[in-house]
Design a protein around this motif. Sequence first.
Motif, short mmCIF file in Angstrom:
data_model
loop_
_atom_site.label_atom_id
_atom_site.label_comp_id
_atom_site.label_asym_id
_atom_site.label_seq_id
_atom_site.Cartn_x
_atom_site.Cartn_y
_atom_site.Cartn_z
N GLN A 62 -36.64 -4.60 13.33
CA GLN A 62 -35.94 -4.46 12.05
C GLN A 62 -34.47 -4.15 12.26
N ARG A 63 -34.14 -3.31 13.26
CA ARG A 63 -32.74 -3.02 13.56
C ARG A 63 -32.02 -4.27 14.03
N LYS A 64 -32.71 -5.09 14.84
CA LYS A 64 -32.08 -6.32 15.32
C LYS A 64 -31.85 -7.29 14.16
N GLN A 65 -32.80 -7.40 13.25
CA GLN A 65 -32.64 -8.28 12.10
C GLN A 65 -31.48 -7.82 11.22
N ALA A 66 -31.35 -6.51 11.03
CA ALA A 66 -30.25 -5.98 10.23
C ALA A 66 -28.91 -6.23 10.93
N ALA A 67 -28.89 -6.06 12.25
CA ALA A 67 -27.66 -6.30 13.01
C ALA A 67 -27.29 -7.77 12.97
N ARG A 68 -28.29 -8.66 13.02
CA ARG A 68 -28.02 -10.10 12.95
C ARG A 68 -27.45 -10.47 11.59
N ALA A 69 -28.00 -9.90 10.53
CA ALA A 69 -27.49 -10.19 9.18
C ALA A 69 -26.06 -9.68 9.02
N ALA A 70 -25.77 -8.49 9.57
CA ALA A 70 -24.41 -7.95 9.50
C ALA A 70 -23.45 -8.81 10.30
N PHE A 71 -23.90 -9.31 11.45
CA PHE A 71 -23.04 -10.16 12.27
C PHE A 71 -22.76 -11.48 11.56
N GLN A 72 -23.78 -12.05 10.92
CA GLN A 72 -23.57 -13.31 10.21
C GLN A 72 -22.57 -13.13 9.06
N ALA A 73 -22.67 -12.01 8.36
CA ALA A 73 -21.72 -11.74 7.26
C ALA A 73 -20.31 -11.55 7.81
#
Length: 97
Positions: A62-73
């Motif tokens: 879940q932390r990796k998914q949140a970090a990936r979404a933040a990186f994409q933004a």
Amino acid sequence: MRSAMLTVPAAPLAGAAPALSVRQQLSRTQEALFDAREVLLALRDEYPLRPGRFTRLRAAIQRKQAARAAFQAAARAFQASPEAELIHRLRCKYGQF
């Protein structure tokens, strides 16, 4: 009875740090993404299996998914910024670095 510390809002700091540039935000979110991926890979390879491993794995995912979404933004914001436009123009002008 409430503490005065809880009810009084904090005053803004006089020497507050300036806001990060779009490029710095992209760099920080990329670093967070790499760190989250590193933690996930370390947990995957954990041996011997300990209690609560699945819970830790799920939290790391879940932390990796949140970090990936933040990186994409952050990447989208960077691509829309004048800094990215300047880099693109320079790369077109001078070819590949």
